[in-house]
Structures are given as C-alpha cells and as structure tokens.
Design a protein around this motif. Structure first.
Motif, PDB file in Angstrom:
ATOM      1  N   GLU A  29       0.841  -1.197   0.000  1.00  0.00           N
ATOM      2  CA  GLU A  29       0.000   0.000   0.000  1.00  0.00           C
ATOM      3  C   GLU A  29       0.879   1.251   0.000  1.00  0.00           C
ATOM      4  N   MET A  30       0.396   2.285  -0.673  1.00  0.00           N
ATOM      5  CA  MET A  30       1.134   3.538  -0.778  1.00  0.00           C
ATOM      6  C   MET A  30       0.687   4.511   0.312  1.00  0.00           C
ATOM      7  N   LEU A  31       1.664   5.202   0.891  1.00  0.00           N
ATOM      8  CA  LEU A  31       1.387   6.239   1.882  1.00  0.00           C
ATOM      9  C   LEU A  31       1.102   7.549   1.156  1.00  0.00           C
ATOM     10  N   LEU A  32      -0.072   8.110   1.391  1.00  0.00           N
ATOM     11  CA  LEU A  32      -0.438   9.405   0.838  1.00  0.00           C
ATOM     12  C   LEU A  32      -0.468  10.441   1.946  1.00  0.00           C
ATOM     13  N   GLN A  33      -0.167  11.672   1.591  1.00  0.00           N
ATOM     14  CA  GLN A  33      -0.384  12.782   2.510  1.00  0.00           C
ATOM     15  C   GLN A  33      -1.354  13.751   1.851  1.00  0.00           C
ATOM     16  N   LYS A  34      -2.185  14.377   2.688  1.00  0.00           N
ATOM     17  CA  LYS A  34      -3.033  15.466   2.230  1.00  0.00           C
ATOM     18  C   LYS A  34      -2.318  16.753   2.620  1.00  0.00           C
ATOM     19  N   THR A  81       3.548   4.300  11.922  1.00  0.00           N
ATOM     20  CA  THR A  81       2.579   5.384  11.879  1.00  0.00           C
ATOM     21  C   THR A  81       3.341   6.695  11.734  1.00  0.00           C
ATOM     22  N   PRO A  82       3.065   7.466  10.691  1.00  0.00           N
ATOM     23  CA  PRO A  82       3.754   8.746  10.529  1.00  0.00           C
ATOM     24  C   PRO A  82       3.455   9.691  11.694  1.00  0.00           C
ATOM     25  N   ASP A  83       4.400  10.567  11.976  1.00  0.00           N
ATOM     26  CA  ASP A  83       4.238  11.631  12.968  1.00  0.00           C
ATOM     27  C   ASP A  83       4.248  12.934  12.182  1.00  0.00           C
ATOM     28  N   ILE A  84       3.079  13.308  11.662  1.00  0.00           N
ATOM     29  CA  ILE A  84       3.002  14.388  10.685  1.00  0.00           C
ATOM     30  C   ILE A  84       3.266  15.769  11.283  1.00  0.00           C
ATOM     31  N   ASN A  85       3.843  16.621  10.440  1.00  0.00           N
ATOM     32  CA  ASN A  85       4.058  18.031  10.747  1.00  0.00           C
ATOM     33  C   ASN A  85       2.803  18.758  10.256  1.00  0.00           C
ATOM     34  N   SER A  86       1.971  19.250  11.164  1.00  0.00           N
ATOM     35  CA  SER A  86       0.671  19.809  10.784  1.00  0.00           C
ATOM     36  C   SER A  86       0.780  21.101   9.970  1.00  0.00           C
ATOM     37  N   SER A  87       1.940  21.746   9.931  1.00  0.00           N
ATOM     38  CA  SER A  87       2.079  22.918   9.059  1.00  0.00           C
ATOM     39  C   SER A  87       2.301  22.488   7.607  1.00  0.00           C
ATOM     40  N   GLU A  88       2.641  21.224   7.393  1.00  0.00           N
ATOM     41  CA  GLU A  88       2.872  20.686   6.052  1.00  0.00           C
ATOM     42  C   GLU A  88       1.768  19.723   5.605  1.00  0.00           C
ATOM     43  N   VAL A  89       1.250  18.943   6.553  1.00  0.00           N
ATOM     44  CA  VAL A  89       0.380  17.808   6.242  1.00  0.00           C
ATOM     45  C   VAL A  89      -0.899  17.881   7.073  1.00  0.00           C
ATOM     46  N   GLU A  90      -2.035  17.741   6.389  1.00  0.00           N
ATOM     47  CA  GLU A  90      -3.344  17.780   7.040  1.00  0.00           C
ATOM     48  C   GLU A  90      -3.817  16.388   7.445  1.00  0.00           C
ATOM     49  N   ASP A  91      -3.469  15.379   6.652  1.00  0.00           N
ATOM     50  CA  ASP A  91      -3.952  14.020   6.899  1.00  0.00           C
ATOM     51  C   ASP A  91      -3.043  13.056   6.149  1.00  0.00           C
ATOM     52  N   TRP A  92      -3.211  11.766   6.416  1.00  0.00           N
ATOM     53  CA  TRP A  92      -2.430  10.747   5.722  1.00  0.00           C
ATOM     54  C   TRP A  92      -3.222   9.449   5.720  1.00  0.00           C
ATOM     55  N   LYS A  93      -2.854   8.544   4.809  1.00  0.00           N
ATOM     56  CA  LYS A  93      -3.466   7.217   4.759  1.00  0.00           C
ATOM     57  C   LYS A  93      -2.631   6.317   3.867  1.00  0.00           C
ATOM     58  N   PHE A  94      -2.714   5.016   4.122  1.00  0.00           N
ATOM     59  CA  PHE A  94      -2.161   4.008   3.237  1.00  0.00           C
ATOM     60  C   PHE A  94      -3.298   3.500   2.360  1.00  0.00           C
ATOM     61  N   VAL A  95      -3.053   3.379   1.046  1.00  0.00           N
ATOM     62  CA  VAL A  95      -4.072   2.879   0.117  1.00  0.00           C
ATOM     63  C   VAL A  95      -3.430   1.912  -0.867  1.00  0.00           C
ATOM     64  N   SER A  96      -4.244   1.023  -1.408  1.00  0.00           N
ATOM     65  CA  SER A  96      -3.731   0.118  -2.445  1.00  0.00           C
ATOM     66  C   SER A  96      -3.561   0.904  -3.742  1.00  0.00           C
ATOM     67  N   THR A  97      -2.597   0.509  -4.554  1.00  0.00           N
ATOM     68  CA  THR A  97      -2.387   1.218  -5.818  1.00  0.00           C
ATOM     69  C   THR A  97      -3.580   1.019  -6.754  1.00  0.00           C
ATOM     70  N   GLU A  98      -4.232  -0.127  -6.655  1.00  0.00           N
ATOM     71  CA  GLU A  98      -5.425  -0.373  -7.475  1.00  0.00           C
ATOM     72  C   GLU A  98      -6.528   0.632  -7.118  1.00  0.00           C
ATOM     73  N   TRP A  99      -6.794   0.794  -5.817  1.00  0.00           N
ATOM     74  CA  TRP A  99      -7.806   1.754  -5.371  1.00  0.00           C
ATOM     75  C   TRP A  99      -7.404   3.166  -5.787  1.00  0.00           C
ATOM     76  N   LEU A 100      -6.123   3.499  -5.607  1.00  0.00           N
ATOM     77  CA  LEU A 100      -5.625   4.831  -5.910  1.00  0.00           C
ATOM     78  C   LEU A 100      -5.810   5.170  -7.387  1.00  0.00           C
ATOM     79  N   LYS A 101      -5.419   4.286  -8.280  1.00  0.00           N
ATOM     80  CA  LYS A 101      -5.545   4.552  -9.707  1.00  0.00           C
ATOM     81  C   LYS A 101      -7.013   4.765 -10.089  1.00  0.00           C
ATOM     82  N   LYS A 102      -7.904   3.985  -9.503  1.00  0.00           N
ATOM     83  CA  LYS A 102      -9.336   4.132  -9.777  1.00  0.00           C
ATOM     84  C   LYS A 102      -9.836   5.478  -9.248  1.00  0.00           C
ATOM     85  N   ASP A 103      -9.417   5.852  -8.029  1.00  0.00           N
ATOM     86  CA  ASP A 103      -9.878   7.110  -7.442  1.00  0.00           C
ATOM     87  C   ASP A 103      -9.341   8.307  -8.234  1.00  0.00           C
ATOM     88  N   ILE A 104      -8.090   8.223  -8.695  1.00  0.00           N
ATOM     89  CA  ILE A 104      -7.540   9.315  -9.504  1.00  0.00           C
ATOM     90  C   ILE A 104      -8.323   9.471 -10.802  1.00  0.00           C
TER      91      ILE A 104
END
Length: 171
Positions: free
Chosen positions: A42-47, A123-146
């Motif tokens: 699964e790929m780690l995404l950041q918002k 589990t990432p320890d996000i910097n809230s001035s850079e990142v609002e949210d994060w998640k791991f997703v499958s590449t199959e789901w990701l390509k479909k969502d994009i």
C-alpha cells in the motif's frame, strides 16, 4: 528565504533562485518526490495542509519538496521525509522526469523531479504545518480514485502514478 536549484534540461545546476520567484516565473528547478509503501504494497499518501502556498488540501505522495543549494537529492529526500512525515529512512532513487504546469495562486510548477521510493510500516508523525492528513491505500484503489476524482490529487502525483511500473515500486 528558501532557495531552489535552477537546472537545465539535462539536470545540470545553472544557478539558484528564491523559491516563490522560481514558481512565479516558471523557472526549471530541481525537486524531489518520495513514494513510501508498506509491506502490504500500500502507498502512503499525505493530504497537503490547506495553508500550503499551492495545491493545499490535495492528496499527494508521502513527501515532495526541493533540495537546498549544495544538498544532494538523496539527502533532501531523507530530510524532508523526516520533516513532513516524521519518518527517518533513506529512500532509494527510482527515476527523474521534467514537467510544467500552471497551478493555483498564479504559480507555475516547472520541475526536474527526482522520484525516490522507500518502505515504512509504522505510523507517521506528521508536521501539521505541512500535512493535514495521511493514509495508506492500495495502488489499485488509488488509480481508480484518480480516474474518478483527479482534482483531489496534485498534478505531479498524477504524473508519477501514470509512470509507475512494478520495477520502480519493488523494494
């Protein structure tokens, strides 16, 4: 004032420029994008934080930024991954490419992007001035969502996903 490394079409450094000026003028400069996968593939995404100077609130790869003048791209990838996501690992270089696009805020992204890949299962320890949210997703789901929601993702991330092959994501 943050500076970026200006480069020619062969990725040779030709000078430096203040980051916002480079983005206003559309000058070609060096960038990094880090792709992180867990052991399930699964790929780690950041918002991106909504307060970012462009593309705020959009989903993208685990980390993206610019090397500082005099900094190696692999060192920048590790530094920014730690600063944005709280993940300390050395991702490996996968490939590089050039892209140019108009962004929000009347900015132009014209980058020689160096893509790095790594594996992380915590589990990432996000910097809230850079990142609002994060998640791991499958590449199959990701390509479909994009395909269905392209405007939810950064421009460069959509290009990277289009270019990904099994070879570049194997750890």
């Amino acid at each position: 004032m943050e500076m970026v490394i200006l480069v020619d079409q062969n990725d040779n450094p030709i000078g430096t420029m203040e980051k916002m000026e480079a983005h206003r003028k559309g000058e070609l400069h060096r960038a990094i994008s880090v792709m992180i996968y867990n052991s399930k593939g699964e790929m780690l995404l950041q918002k991106r934080a909504s307060s970012k100077y462009h593309s705020g609130g959009l989903w993208t790869n685990a980390c993206c930024s610019h090397p500082l003048p005099g900094e190696k791209t692999e060192d920048a990838a590790r530094r920014r991954l730690r600063e944005e996501m709280g993940i300390d690992l050395q991702p490996r270089f996968a490939y590089k490419f050039i892209y140019r696009t108009d962004l929000d805020q009347n900015l132009i992204e014209h980058e020689y992007d160096h893509v790095f890949v790594g594996t992380f299962n915590g589990t990432p320890d996000i910097n809230s001035s850079e990142v609002e949210d994060w998640k791991f997703v499958s590449t199959e789901w990701l390509k479909k969502d994009i395909r269905h929601n392209p405007d939810h993702y950064t421009y460069w991330f959509r290009l990277i996903i289009d270019q990904l092959t099994n070879k570049t994501i194997d750890s």
